[in-house]
Write a protein that holds these residues in place. Structure first.
Motif, PDB file in Angstrom:
ATOM      1  N   GLU A  93     -11.337 -10.541  -1.587  1.00  0.00           N
ATOM      2  CA  GLU A  93     -10.993  -9.723  -0.429  1.00  0.00           C
ATOM      3  C   GLU A  93     -12.258  -9.091   0.125  1.00  0.00           C
ATOM      4  N   LYS A 150       0.853  -1.202   0.000  1.00  0.00           N
ATOM      5  CA  LYS A 150       0.000   0.000   0.000  1.00  0.00           C
ATOM      6  C   LYS A 150       0.896   1.262   0.000  1.00  0.00           C
ATOM      7  N   GLY A 194      -7.660  -4.819   6.678  1.00  0.00           N
ATOM      8  CA  GLY A 194      -7.071  -3.873   7.623  1.00  0.00           C
ATOM      9  C   GLY A 194      -7.863  -3.713   8.909  1.00  0.00           C
TER      10      GLY A 194
HETATM   11  C1  PEP Z   1      -4.943  -5.797   1.334  1.00  0.00           C
HETATM   12  O1  PEP Z   1      -4.481  -4.672   1.387  1.00  0.00           O
HETATM   13  O2  PEP Z   1      -5.186  -6.290   0.227  1.00  0.00           O
HETATM   14  C2  PEP Z   1      -5.180  -6.510   2.579  1.00  0.00           C
HETATM   15  C3  PEP Z   1      -5.703  -7.703   2.532  1.00  0.00           C
HETATM   16  O3  PEP Z   1      -4.819  -5.878   3.735  1.00  0.00           O
HETATM   17  P1  PEP Z   1      -4.739  -6.531   5.226  1.00  0.00           P
HETATM   18  O4  PEP Z   1      -3.980  -7.830   5.084  1.00  0.00           O
HETATM   19  O5  PEP Z   1      -4.014  -5.537   6.033  1.00  0.00           O
HETATM   20  O6  PEP Z   1      -6.146  -6.763   5.663  1.00  0.00           O
END
Ligand code: PEP
Length: 246
Positions: free
Chosen positions: A164, A11, A170
């Motif tokens: 996701e 990110k 997050g």
């Molecule tokens: C992502 O940014 O794609 C993600 C899954 O973040 P996190 O692992 O922090 O939830």
């Protein structure tokens, strides 16, 4: 047999010094039998490519333009990513869908642009908490994937898909292995109807994957690795996750 893939999404984190430390930490911890990649911010792609020379860790970016080239200030083309040695590019991350209002069609066009330059798009799909609670998870992820299938037609087998759930990114909340597997199975069935290559395609899970939950998630039949945010910023944690995908 699908080779597992673990992708770190840095990110908008990092600095030249912090990246160098993270990459040298990864070098000490690897190699792994799973395929491993890091998707880094644009300004650090070239330097990261150099740092990864001779290592098995692959390079990726976090977005690309849907356009080939031209007067698109601030955009980065997939040709540029290929030129810098990127193997992967994330498209349709929920943060871009939410903060940059990226539509399903724009995400599909970005995936097409990436493939045109030999960069594999990691196409993200996922539902919000409100959509899950309204029983719309399947409808949402199928709609998001359908746009990509429609746009890529016979090339759909070349992408990596990432499920996701937005509510898990997050937040520290993770889909249970069973919740994730059931959505992955839906997605694979949808891919199956579109391409004969569906059995070979990798579907990653992303959303608060951590060293202590990775192995259970990756043990599910249709989970072929992970897209990792927060835990990708610590070499030791990321290494444990990569090992869990062995
Ligand atoms: C992502 O940014 O794609 C993600 C899954 O973040 P996190 O692992 O922090 O939830």
């Amino acid at each position: 047999m699908r080779k597992k893939l673990v992708v770190g999404n840095w990110k908008m984190h990092g600095s030249r010094a912090a990246n160098a430390a993270l990459l040298s930490g990864l070098k000490e911890q690897g190699p792994w039998s799973a395929e491993v990649a890091v998707c880094v911010p644009f300004p650090y792609l070239a330097e990261t490519a150099l740092a990864l020379t001779g290592q098995a860790v692959l390079l990726g970016a976090q977005d690309c333009s849907a356009f080939e080239q031209g007067a698109y200030t601030g955009e980065v083309s997939s040709a540029m990513l290929a030129d810098l040695g990127c193997r992967y590019v994330i498209v349709g991350h929920s943060e871009r869908r939410a903060y940059h209002h990226e539509s399903d069609q724009l995400v599909a066009d970005k995936a097409k642009a990436a493939l045109a330059h030999g960069v594999t798009p990691i196409v993200c799909v996922g539902e919000t908490l409100a959509e899950r609670e309204a029983g719309q998870t399947e409808t949402v992820v199928k709609r998001q994937l359908a746009a990509v299938i429609h746009t890529l037609t016979h090339c759909i087998g070349e992408i990596v898909l990432a499920y996701e759930p937005v509510w898990a990114i997050g937040t520290g909340l993770t889909a249970s292995p069973e919740q994730a597997q059931s959505v992955h199975a839906v997605l694979r069935t949808q891919l199956h109807a579109a391409t004969q290559k569906s059995d070979a395609m990798r579907i990653l899970y992303g959303g608060s994957v951590k060293p202590d939950n990775a192995a259970q998630l990756f043990a599910q039949a249709d989970i072929d690795g992970g897209l990792i945010g927060g835990a990708a910023l610590k070499a030791a944690d990321f290494a444990v996750i990569c090992r869990a995908a062995n």
